[in-house]
Motif scaffolding. Structure first.
Motif, PDB file in Angstrom:
ATOM      1  N   ALA A  18       0.209  -1.187   0.114  1.00 11.45           N
ATOM      2  CA  ALA A  18      -0.286  -0.144  -0.717  1.00 11.45           C
ATOM      3  C   ALA A  18       0.664   1.595   0.253  1.00 11.45           C
ATOM      4  CB  ALA A  18      -0.777  -0.041   1.386  1.00 11.45           C
ATOM      5  N   ILE A  19       2.253   1.348   0.882  1.00 10.60           N
ATOM      6  CA  ILE A  19       2.782   2.398   0.885  1.00 10.60           C
ATOM      7  C   ILE A  19       3.960   1.988  -0.657  1.00 10.60           C
ATOM      8  CG2 ILE A  19       5.080   3.705   1.793  1.00 10.60           C
ATOM      9  CD1 ILE A  19       4.096   2.021   4.759  1.00 10.60           C
ATOM     10  N   HIS A  20       4.406   1.665  -1.347  1.00 11.52           N
ATOM     11  CA  HIS A  20       4.549   1.687  -2.879  1.00 11.52           C
ATOM     12  C   HIS A  20       3.595   2.376  -3.705  1.00 11.52           C
ATOM     13  CE1 HIS A  20       7.151  -1.516  -1.845  1.00 11.52           C
ATOM     14  NE2 HIS A  20       7.474  -0.865  -0.715  1.00 11.52           N
ATOM     15  N   GLY A  21       2.352   1.865  -3.166  1.00  8.47           N
ATOM     16  CA  GLY A  21       1.285   2.672  -4.205  1.00  8.47           C
ATOM     17  C   GLY A  21       0.930   3.756  -3.799  1.00  8.47           C
ATOM     18  N   VAL A  22       0.912   4.416  -2.732  1.00  6.39           N
ATOM     19  CA  VAL A  22       1.112   6.009  -2.355  1.00  6.39           C
ATOM     20  C   VAL A  22       2.174   6.480  -2.969  1.00  6.39           C
ATOM     21  CG1 VAL A  22       0.776   7.519  -1.044  1.00  6.39           C
ATOM     22  CG2 VAL A  22      -0.103   5.361  -0.232  1.00  6.39           C
ATOM     23  N   ARG A  23       3.832   6.128  -3.136  1.00  6.09           N
ATOM     24  CA  ARG A  23       4.519   6.575  -3.975  1.00  6.09           C
ATOM     25  C   ARG A  23       4.663   7.054  -4.767  1.00  6.09           C
ATOM     26  NH1 ARG A  23       8.986   3.091  -0.096  1.00  6.09           N
ATOM     27  NH2 ARG A  23       8.671   3.575   1.810  1.00  6.09           N
ATOM     28  N   THR A  24       3.745   5.611  -5.134  1.00  6.15           N
ATOM     29  CA  THR A  24       3.589   6.223  -6.888  1.00  6.15           C
ATOM     30  C   THR A  24       3.086   6.750  -7.529  1.00  6.15           C
ATOM     31  OG1 THR A  24       4.763   3.302  -7.411  1.00  6.15           O
ATOM     32  CG2 THR A  24       2.767   4.110  -8.955  1.00  6.15           C
ATOM     33  N   ALA A  25       2.036   7.065  -6.758  1.00  5.14           N
ATOM     34  CA  ALA A  25       1.048   8.269  -6.117  1.00  5.14           C
ATOM     35  C   ALA A  25       1.245   9.694  -6.720  1.00  5.14           C
ATOM     36  CB  ALA A  25      -0.215   8.268  -6.211  1.00  5.14           C
ATOM     37  N   LYS A  26       1.645  10.380  -5.709  1.00  3.04           N
ATOM     38  CA  LYS A  26       2.359  10.610  -5.566  1.00  3.04           C
ATOM     39  C   LYS A  26       3.979  11.105  -4.531  1.00  3.04           C
ATOM     40  CE  LYS A  26      -1.241  11.919  -2.318  1.00  3.04           C
ATOM     41  NZ  LYS A  26      -2.043  12.168  -1.079  1.00  3.04           N
ATOM     42  N   LYS A  27       4.256  12.749  -4.582  1.00  3.45           N
ATOM     43  CA  LYS A  27       5.546  12.637  -3.621  1.00  3.45           C
ATOM     44  C   LYS A  27       5.808  11.815  -2.630  1.00  3.45           C
ATOM     45  CE  LYS A  27      10.675  14.645  -3.564  1.00  3.45           C
ATOM     46  NZ  LYS A  27      10.982  13.574  -3.793  1.00  3.45           N
ATOM     47  N   VAL A  28       6.307  11.236  -1.617  1.00  3.70           N
ATOM     48  CA  VAL A  28       6.261  11.037  -0.099  1.00  3.70           C
ATOM     49  C   VAL A  28       7.291  11.274   0.054  1.00  3.70           C
ATOM     50  CG1 VAL A  28       5.735   9.621   1.556  1.00  3.70           C
ATOM     51  CG2 VAL A  28       4.075   9.551  -0.237  1.00  3.70           C
ATOM     52  N   LYS A  29       7.810  12.177   0.952  1.00  5.65           N
ATOM     53  CA  LYS A  29       8.882  12.621   1.794  1.00  5.65           C
ATOM     54  C   LYS A  29       9.673  11.636   2.814  1.00  5.65           C
ATOM     55  CE  LYS A  29       8.616  17.578   1.134  1.00  5.65           C
ATOM     56  NZ  LYS A  29       8.350  18.599   1.376  1.00  5.65           N
ATOM     57  N   LYS A  30      10.570  11.249   2.802  1.00  6.50           N
ATOM     58  CA  LYS A  30      11.035  10.530   4.072  1.00  6.50           C
ATOM     59  C   LYS A  30      10.445  11.246   5.811  1.00  6.50           C
ATOM     60  CE  LYS A  30      14.328   8.738   2.509  1.00  6.50           C
ATOM     61  NZ  LYS A  30      14.164   6.190   2.354  1.00  6.50           N
ATOM     62  N   VAL A  92       3.283   3.715  10.407  1.00  6.47           N
ATOM     63  CA  VAL A  92       4.583   3.326   9.837  1.00  6.47           C
ATOM     64  C   VAL A  92       5.572   4.479   9.108  1.00  6.47           C
ATOM     65  CG1 VAL A  92       4.932   1.876   8.263  1.00  6.47           C
ATOM     66  CG2 VAL A  92       2.965   1.434   9.606  1.00  6.47           C
ATOM     67  N   HIS A  93       6.586   5.169   9.664  1.00  7.22           N
ATOM     68  CA  HIS A  93       7.273   5.376   9.149  1.00  7.22           C
ATOM     69  C   HIS A  93       7.797   5.271   7.366  1.00  7.22           C
ATOM     70  CE1 HIS A  93       7.466   7.723  12.649  1.00  7.22           C
ATOM     71  NE2 HIS A  93       7.721   7.044  13.685  1.00  7.22           N
ATOM     72  N   ASN A  94       7.795   6.204   6.429  1.00  5.85           N
ATOM     73  CA  ASN A  94       8.244   6.432   6.087  1.00  5.85           C
ATOM     74  C   ASN A  94       9.636   5.459   5.221  1.00  5.85           C
ATOM     75  OD1 ASN A  94       7.410   6.770   2.415  1.00  5.85           O
ATOM     76  ND2 ASN A  94       8.550   7.998   2.272  1.00  5.85           N
ATOM     77  N   ALA A  95       9.796   5.937   5.835  1.00  7.52           N
ATOM     78  CA  ALA A  95      11.878   5.768   5.974  1.00  7.52           C
ATOM     79  C   ALA A  95      11.927   4.243   6.151  1.00  7.52           C
ATOM     80  CB  ALA A  95      12.530   6.717   7.222  1.00  7.52           C
ATOM     81  N   ASP A  96      10.866   3.600   7.118  1.00 12.07           N
ATOM     82  CA  ASP A  96      11.142   2.735   7.275  1.00 12.07           C
ATOM     83  C   ASP A  96      10.766   1.045   6.536  1.00 12.07           C
ATOM     84  OD1 ASP A  96      11.686   3.258  10.282  1.00 12.07           O
ATOM     85  OD2 ASP A  96      10.016   2.666  11.183  1.00 12.07           O
TER      86      ASP A  96
END
Length: 104
Positions: A18-30, A92-96
């Motif tokens: 799911a997080i990979h999906g969000v990253r594909t759709a928009k810029k997600v900062k560390k 869940v932290h993006n950097a993790d």
């Protein structure tokens, strides 16, 4: 918002996808983080406040598990606090989360 059960695998695998999906759709900062909410809790908390939200599966071209909470008032701070403390049960932290690997 994303629907974790859209994906196969255990909870951790679905969260990662799911997080990979969000990253594909928009810029997600560390330093960003993702809250994991329980749909039943969201509806119950909103219902106690007299708000009848609707949670719908709403995929986009670049985020297949995208979902939405509709009719959620953005100015009801006590409701938003209750949701943050009672409905969203994990963070869940993006950097993790590693970058997506091909074939995943």
């Amino acid at each position: 918002m994303n629907w974790l059960e859209f994906f196969d695998g255990d909870h951790n695998a679905r969260t990662k996808k799911a997080i990979h999906g969000v990253r594909t759709a928009k810029k997600v900062k560390k330093k960003s983080a993702f809250g994991i909410g329980i749909v039943g809790n969201i509806k119950a908390i909103c219902g106690k406040s007299g708000v009848m939200v609707k949670i719908v599966y709403a995929p986009t071209a670049d985020n297949y598990s995208h979902s939405e909470i509709r009719r959620l008032p953005r100015d009801d701070l006590s409701l938003l606090e209750a949701l943050a403390t009672e409905a969203f049960v994990d963070l869940v932290h993006n950097a993790d989360i590693d970058e997506e690997e091909h074939g995943e």
